[in-house]
Motif scaffolding. Structure first.
Motif, PDB file in Angstrom:
ATOM      1  N   UNK A   1      48.152 -52.745 -48.982  1.00 52.25           N
ATOM      2  CA  UNK A   1      48.993 -53.363 -47.907  1.00 52.25           C
ATOM      3  C   UNK A   1      49.555 -52.090 -47.117  1.00 52.25           C
ATOM      4  N   UNK A   2      48.716 -50.842 -46.939  1.00 52.56           N
ATOM      5  CA  UNK A   2      49.053 -49.838 -46.183  1.00 52.56           C
ATOM      6  C   UNK A   2      49.207 -50.306 -44.783  1.00 52.56           C
ATOM      7  N   UNK A   3      50.156 -49.905 -44.041  1.00 53.25           N
ATOM      8  CA  UNK A   3      50.424 -50.523 -42.667  1.00 53.25           C
ATOM      9  C   UNK A   3      50.465 -51.799 -42.599  1.00 53.25           C
ATOM     10  N   UNK A   4      50.785 -52.647 -43.944  1.00 54.04           N
ATOM     11  CA  UNK A   4      50.805 -53.891 -43.855  1.00 54.04           C
ATOM     12  C   UNK A   4      49.476 -54.775 -44.000  1.00 54.04           C
ATOM     13  N   UNK A   5      48.026 -53.978 -43.897  1.00 58.14           N
ATOM     14  CA  UNK A   5      47.137 -54.837 -44.011  1.00 58.14           C
ATOM     15  C   UNK A   5      45.635 -53.958 -44.480  1.00 58.14           C
ATOM     16  N   UNK A   6      46.033 -52.321 -44.567  1.00 56.21           N
ATOM     17  CA  UNK A   6      44.892 -51.682 -44.932  1.00 56.21           C
ATOM     18  C   UNK A   6      44.689 -51.450 -46.431  1.00 56.21           C
ATOM     19  N   UNK A   7      43.576 -51.437 -47.015  1.00 59.94           N
ATOM     20  CA  UNK A   7      43.439 -51.074 -48.532  1.00 59.94           C
ATOM     21  C   UNK A   7      42.999 -49.590 -48.343  1.00 59.94           C
ATOM     22  N   UNK A   8      43.588 -48.802 -48.972  1.00 58.88           N
ATOM     23  CA  UNK A   8      43.513 -47.286 -49.016  1.00 58.88           C
ATOM     24  C   UNK A   8      43.434 -46.787 -50.280  1.00 58.88           C
ATOM     25  N   UNK A   9      42.680 -45.615 -50.816  1.00 59.70           N
ATOM     26  CA  UNK A   9      42.385 -44.951 -52.162  1.00 59.70           C
ATOM     27  C   UNK A   9      42.315 -43.697 -52.008  1.00 59.70           C
ATOM     28  N   UNK A  10      42.992 -43.079 -52.876  1.00 56.26           N
ATOM     29  CA  UNK A  10      42.467 -41.598 -53.045  1.00 56.26           C
ATOM     30  C   UNK A  10      41.898 -41.182 -54.400  1.00 56.26           C
ATOM     31  N   UNK A  11      41.065 -40.003 -54.485  1.00 56.79           N
ATOM     32  CA  UNK A  11      40.452 -40.015 -55.750  1.00 56.79           C
ATOM     33  C   UNK A  11      40.765 -38.333 -56.106  1.00 56.79           C
ATOM     34  N   UNK A  12      40.522 -38.206 -57.324  1.00 60.93           N
ATOM     35  CA  UNK A  12      40.377 -36.689 -57.918  1.00 60.93           C
ATOM     36  C   UNK A  12      39.141 -36.788 -58.738  1.00 60.93           C
ATOM     37  N   UNK A  13      38.529 -35.474 -58.663  1.00 59.71           N
ATOM     38  CA  UNK A  13      37.281 -35.031 -59.494  1.00 59.71           C
ATOM     39  C   UNK A  13      37.671 -34.092 -60.100  1.00 59.71           C
ATOM     40  N   UNK A  14      37.560 -34.330 -61.625  1.00 58.51           N
ATOM     41  CA  UNK A  14      37.907 -33.017 -62.620  1.00 58.51           C
ATOM     42  C   UNK A  14      39.060 -33.280 -63.190  1.00 58.51           C
ATOM     43  N   UNK A  15      39.693 -32.499 -63.803  1.00 59.00           N
ATOM     44  CA  UNK A  15      41.066 -32.469 -64.634  1.00 59.00           C
ATOM     45  C   UNK A  15      42.191 -32.412 -63.463  1.00 59.00           C
ATOM     46  N   UNK A  16      43.253 -33.242 -63.907  1.00 59.83           N
ATOM     47  CA  UNK A  16      44.486 -33.004 -62.849  1.00 59.83           C
ATOM     48  C   UNK A  16      44.824 -31.500 -62.924  1.00 59.83           C
ATOM     49  N   UNK A  17      45.295 -31.279 -61.709  1.00 57.89           N
ATOM     50  CA  UNK A  17      45.979 -29.885 -61.615  1.00 57.89           C
ATOM     51  C   UNK A  17      46.846 -29.348 -62.494  1.00 57.89           C
ATOM     52  N   UNK A  18      47.766 -30.166 -62.988  1.00 65.05           N
ATOM     53  CA  UNK A  18      48.635 -29.742 -64.053  1.00 65.05           C
ATOM     54  C   UNK A  18      48.158 -29.437 -65.518  1.00 65.05           C
TER      55      UNK A  18
END
Length: 170
Positions: free
Chosen positions: A143-160
């Protein structure tokens, strides 16, 4: 004494939470004017060896970027495109993943989600740099901005973890 370079707002908004003291050098890469997905995957593949030297490759964009479409009319197009993107990145074999990303305009509601692909193309660079590494969903909101579906992705191991660098798309 040389002046300290200041990143633009897009770089700053991504890097400030990761490196609040500004201790990480940043080099920005422009996208090609023709917005060719295969060319951008190839650029990422050329950058991939830098990951072994500790370079983090971040493709900043959005899984839905149609600023003119909000409210109920945006719900299904953003959800269906985001579902396709998640399926493509998270559950598809490497060669098929590349093929599907290059042919992204065939995805459900592709041109509704991205009337102009300038906010999706950085994903191609990050994916190219990731080579054959698996993807992970690191952020999702229906519900980003009330209506958008948004995703973020990572490839490989986490930075930490520090054992490998990663390519990140947001």
């Amino acid at each position: 004494m040389p002046a300290k370079a200041t990143p633009n707002a897009a770089s700053f908004s991504l890097m400030k939470p990761l490196c609040p003291n500004g201790e990480m050098p940043i080099v920005q890469l422009s996208i090609k004017q023709d917005l060719d997905p295969q060319a951008h995957l190839s650029v990422g593949q050329l950058l991939a060896p830098l990951r072994d030297e500790g370079v983090v490759i971040i493709g900043s964009g959005s899984s839905f970027h149609n600023l003119g479409l909000r409210g109920p009319a945006a719900v299904e197009p953003s959800r269906q495109f985001d579902d396709w993107l998640q399926q493509t990145l998270l559950a598809t074999l490497i060669d098929e993943r590349r093929r599907r990303v290059v042919a992204w305009t065939q995805a459900p509601h592709a041109r509704t989600a991205h009337p102009r692909e300038d906010h999706l193309i950085p994903l191609m660079v990050a994916l190219g740099a990731a080579d054959e590494e698996s993807a992970a969903l690191v952020f999702h909101q229906d519900d980003f901005f009330g209506s958008w579906s948004l995703s973020s992705f990572r490839f490989g191991d986490p930075l930490c973890l520090g054992t490998q660098t990663s390519s990140v798309e947001r």
